[in-house]
Design a protein around this motif. Structure first.
Motif, short mmCIF file in Angstrom:
data_model
loop_
_atom_site.label_atom_id
_atom_site.label_comp_id
_atom_site.label_asym_id
_atom_site.label_seq_id
_atom_site.Cartn_x
_atom_site.Cartn_y
_atom_site.Cartn_z
N GLN A 73 6.93 3.52 -11.85
CA GLN A 73 5.99 2.47 -11.57
C GLN A 73 6.25 2.93 -9.61
O GLN A 73 4.99 2.37 -8.92
N ASP A 113 12.18 13.41 -12.03
CA ASP A 113 11.54 12.86 -13.11
C ASP A 113 12.96 13.69 -14.77
O ASP A 113 13.04 14.26 -13.97
N ASN A 167 17.76 0.40 -13.44
CA ASN A 167 19.06 0.55 -12.77
C ASN A 167 20.34 1.15 -12.90
O ASN A 167 20.75 1.60 -12.20
N GLU A 214 16.43 1.47 -5.14
CA GLU A 214 15.72 1.06 -5.76
C GLU A 214 16.71 -0.32 -5.64
O GLU A 214 18.63 -0.60 -6.06
N LYS A 215 16.43 -1.63 -5.87
CA LYS A 215 16.81 -3.05 -6.34
C LYS A 215 16.96 -2.95 -7.53
O LYS A 215 16.23 -2.82 -8.07
N THR A 234 15.70 -1.34 -0.69
CA THR A 234 14.14 -1.47 -1.25
C THR A 234 13.79 -2.78 -1.24
O THR A 234 12.75 -2.68 -2.60
N TRP A 275 13.10 -0.16 -20.45
CA TRP A 275 14.37 -0.14 -20.16
C TRP A 275 14.51 -1.66 -19.85
O TRP A 275 15.64 -1.61 -19.27
N ARG A 276 13.38 -2.35 -18.84
CA ARG A 276 14.51 -3.68 -18.18
C ARG A 276 14.77 -4.85 -18.88
O ARG A 276 15.59 -5.64 -18.99
P1 NAI Z 1 10.08 3.79 -14.23
O1 NAI Z 1 10.71 3.69 -15.64
O2 NAI Z 1 8.70 3.14 -14.36
O3 NAI Z 1 10.01 5.15 -13.42
C1 NAI Z 1 11.14 5.81 -13.54
C2 NAI Z 1 11.21 6.82 -13.15
O4 NAI Z 1 12.49 7.88 -12.24
C3 NAI Z 1 10.19 7.79 -13.54
O5 NAI Z 1 9.64 9.00 -13.18
C4 NAI Z 1 11.72 8.34 -14.55
O6 NAI Z 1 11.29 9.79 -15.26
C5 NAI Z 1 12.67 9.12 -13.32
N1 NAI Z 1 13.69 9.63 -14.30
C6 NAI Z 1 14.51 7.80 -14.74
N2 NAI Z 1 15.96 8.82 -15.07
C7 NAI Z 1 16.10 9.64 -13.72
C8 NAI Z 1 16.66 10.58 -13.33
N3 NAI Z 1 18.26 10.61 -14.19
N4 NAI Z 1 16.61 12.07 -12.71
C9 NAI Z 1 16.16 11.76 -12.22
N5 NAI Z 1 14.69 11.30 -12.32
C10 NAI Z 1 14.75 9.45 -13.44
O7 NAI Z 1 10.33 2.60 -13.36
P2 NAI Z 1 10.43 1.79 -11.83
O8 NAI Z 1 9.40 0.53 -12.90
O9 NAI Z 1 9.14 3.06 -11.48
O10 NAI Z 1 11.70 1.35 -11.60
C11 NAI Z 1 12.08 2.12 -10.85
C12 NAI Z 1 13.35 1.41 -9.94
O11 NAI Z 1 12.37 0.35 -9.45
C13 NAI Z 1 14.07 0.38 -10.93
O12 NAI Z 1 15.62 -0.02 -10.20
C14 NAI Z 1 13.41 -0.78 -10.37
O13 NAI Z 1 13.99 -2.05 -10.29
C15 NAI Z 1 12.46 -0.48 -9.23
N6 NAI Z 1 11.59 -1.19 -9.12
C16 NAI Z 1 11.31 -1.50 -7.23
C17 NAI Z 1 10.18 -2.58 -6.95
C18 NAI Z 1 9.99 -2.83 -5.62
O14 NAI Z 1 8.97 -3.20 -5.51
N7 NAI Z 1 11.01 -2.51 -5.12
C19 NAI Z 1 8.77 -2.37 -7.90
C20 NAI Z 1 9.04 -1.80 -9.09
C21 NAI Z 1 10.24 -1.01 -9.68
#
Ligand code: NAI
Length: 392
Positions: free
Chosen positions: A24, A48, A95, A115-116, A142, A192-193
């Motif tokens: 996301q 990924d 997270n 990330e947070k 971020t 996961w959330r």
């Molecule tokens: P998501 O589940 O949509 O995406 C996670 C990504 O990380 C996927 O591409 C997945 O394949 C990859 N991934 C997972 N484990 C991995 C690993 N060990 N090695 C490499 N890649 C791996 O999650 P989302 O929503 O993008 O959230 C990710 C983080 O960003 C979270 O900590 C969330 O809290 C944070 N977040 C922050 C936002 C902001 O505005 N700063 C907005 C949305 C999420």
């Protein structure tokens, strides 16, 4: 005003862990880091959890195939061998992986943008803060909208005393996308959330309110919370013990009082974040659904709307302005500003310019620690039955 001209000597060699094709938040990192093309250069990634998908995604982004890795361990090891290897890595994974990836990155000599919420516990953040100090590396966090120029205007108005004594702080980050459990059934990112093993001790408190809490601290750097009371619940039972709704009452050290509402079940709400600061003379209010407008209300005078990009705004606000007045600016520019602030901190650290480093305002590891402490205190209060707890 920013015009894309370089503010550091050369772009930092930058990589990503996570943020892949289906992630996301990944695009926000890339659009922020690469916006000016003068602060970062995307040279390597382990995008990924599915290595093949990560590689094909990276190729489509134009990253050299030999620098697309199956996992972060392989990336850190291989990049350390290169003369032109990575200098800084962003972590955009769920997270529960942040702590181990940040630790590995620092041990590989990299700066980190994570990330947070940063980690699960403040003890983990304190440990990583020591490691970052020992390695002389920056850890940035971020908090997405916190780079918006009008937040710096709010900071200038609060710290100059224009509002008078701060009395009331009203914070909100809510949406309604989880009003039913429909998304929980189809979205991996939502699954996961609400899994404590991956999300940590909270859902919306960590996912949403850490942003608004940091932004409130950015605007009011002198205001510290003395105690808080948090009530949290899950209207969709399958999300328990994690909350999809939380209300927090705060008492600040200076006598001010505050509230924060975090929710993903605020059905129909599209306003997202709202910040209202009430002083003894005047109030200011900003919402990220109308980010270019800052309401300024002086008791006894007509209400004003201060528009982004105008010369009557404070210099620290306009210094991070990109598009100019009349033209919309929002989340993408905010991310670019956060990335730029962190790039300048990394550059100053590398050059040993401690006097510049002390003047830079950016979300660093202290902001990450505060966010994790915020969650810990809220959860501690809520889980004792919504009681007042000292802010530790
Ligand atoms: P998501 O589940 O949509 O995406 C996670 C990504 O990380 C996927 O591409 C997945 O394949 C990859 N991934 C997972 N484990 C991995 C690993 N060990 N090695 C490499 N890649 C791996 O999650 P989302 O929503 O993008 O959230 C990710 C983080 O960003 C979270 O900590 C969330 O809290 C944070 N977040 C922050 C936002 C902001 O505005 N700063 C907005 C949305 C999420």
């Amino acid at each position: 005003m920013l015009n894309g001209e370089r503010l550091i000597a050369r772009p930092l060699r930058w990589g990503m862990v996570g943020g892949g094709r289906l992630g996301q938040v990944g695009y926000k990192h890339r659009s922020g880091a690469l916006r000016d093309n003068t602060a970062y250069q995307l040279v390597a990634a382990a995008f990924d959890i599915d290595p093949q998908r990560g590689r094909s995604f990276g190729v489509n982004l134009g990253v050299s195939e030999e620098r697309l890795y199956d996992n972060y361990q392989a990336m850190f090891a291989a990049e350390a061998e290169r003369a032109d290897g990575l200098e800084v890595v962003s972590i955009a994974t769920p997270n529960g992986t942040h702590y181990e990836i940040t630790k590995a990155a620092l041990n590989a000599g990299l700066h980190v943008i994570c990330e947070k919420p940063l980690f699960f516990t403040s003890a983990e953040v304190v440990e990583i803060r020591e490691l970052a100090r020992a390695k002389n590396r920056i850890v940035g966090v971020t908090y997405g909208f916190s780079g918006h120029p009008l937040l710096m205007q709010m900071r200038a108005m609060v710290t100059s005393g224009l509002l008078g004594d701060i009395r009331i702080v009203d914070l909100q980050y809510t949406h309604g996308f989880n009003a039913t459990d429909a998304v929980d059934k189809i979205s991996d990112a939502q699954k996961w959330r609400v899994d404590p093993k991956v999300a940590g001790p909270s859902f919306v408190l960590g996912d949403l309110s850490t942003h608004t809490f940091y932004m409130s601290q950015l605007i009011m750097p002198h205001m510290k919370i003395r105690e808080l009371l948090c009530d949290r619940q899950s209207f969709i039972p399958s999300r328990a013990p994690l909350e999809d709704n939380a209300r927090v009452l705060m008492h600040y050290e200076n006598g001010a009082v505050g509230t924060l509402w975090a929710s993903s079940v605020n059905a129909g709400c599209m306003d997202s974040q709202k910040i209202r600061i009430v002083g003894s003379r005047a109030s200011i209010e900003w919402t990220d659904s109308r980010p270019s407008e800052l309401r300024y209300e002086v008791q006894g005078e007509p209400r004003q709307i201060l528009d982004r990009g105008m010369s009557y705004l404070d210099d620290i606000c306009n210094a991070e302005e990109r598009m100019g007045a009349l033209h919309t600016e929002g989340l993408a520019e905010s991310w670019a500003n956060i990335y730029l602030r962190i790039a300048r901190a990394i550059d100053a650290t590398s050059r040993g310019d401690t006097s510049l480093l002390e003047t830079l305002v950016y979300p660093g590891i202290e902001a990450g620690l505060d966010g994790v402490r915020w969650i810990e205190n809220c959860v501690r209060s809520a889980d004792q039955g919504a009681v007042w707890v000292d802010f530790e």
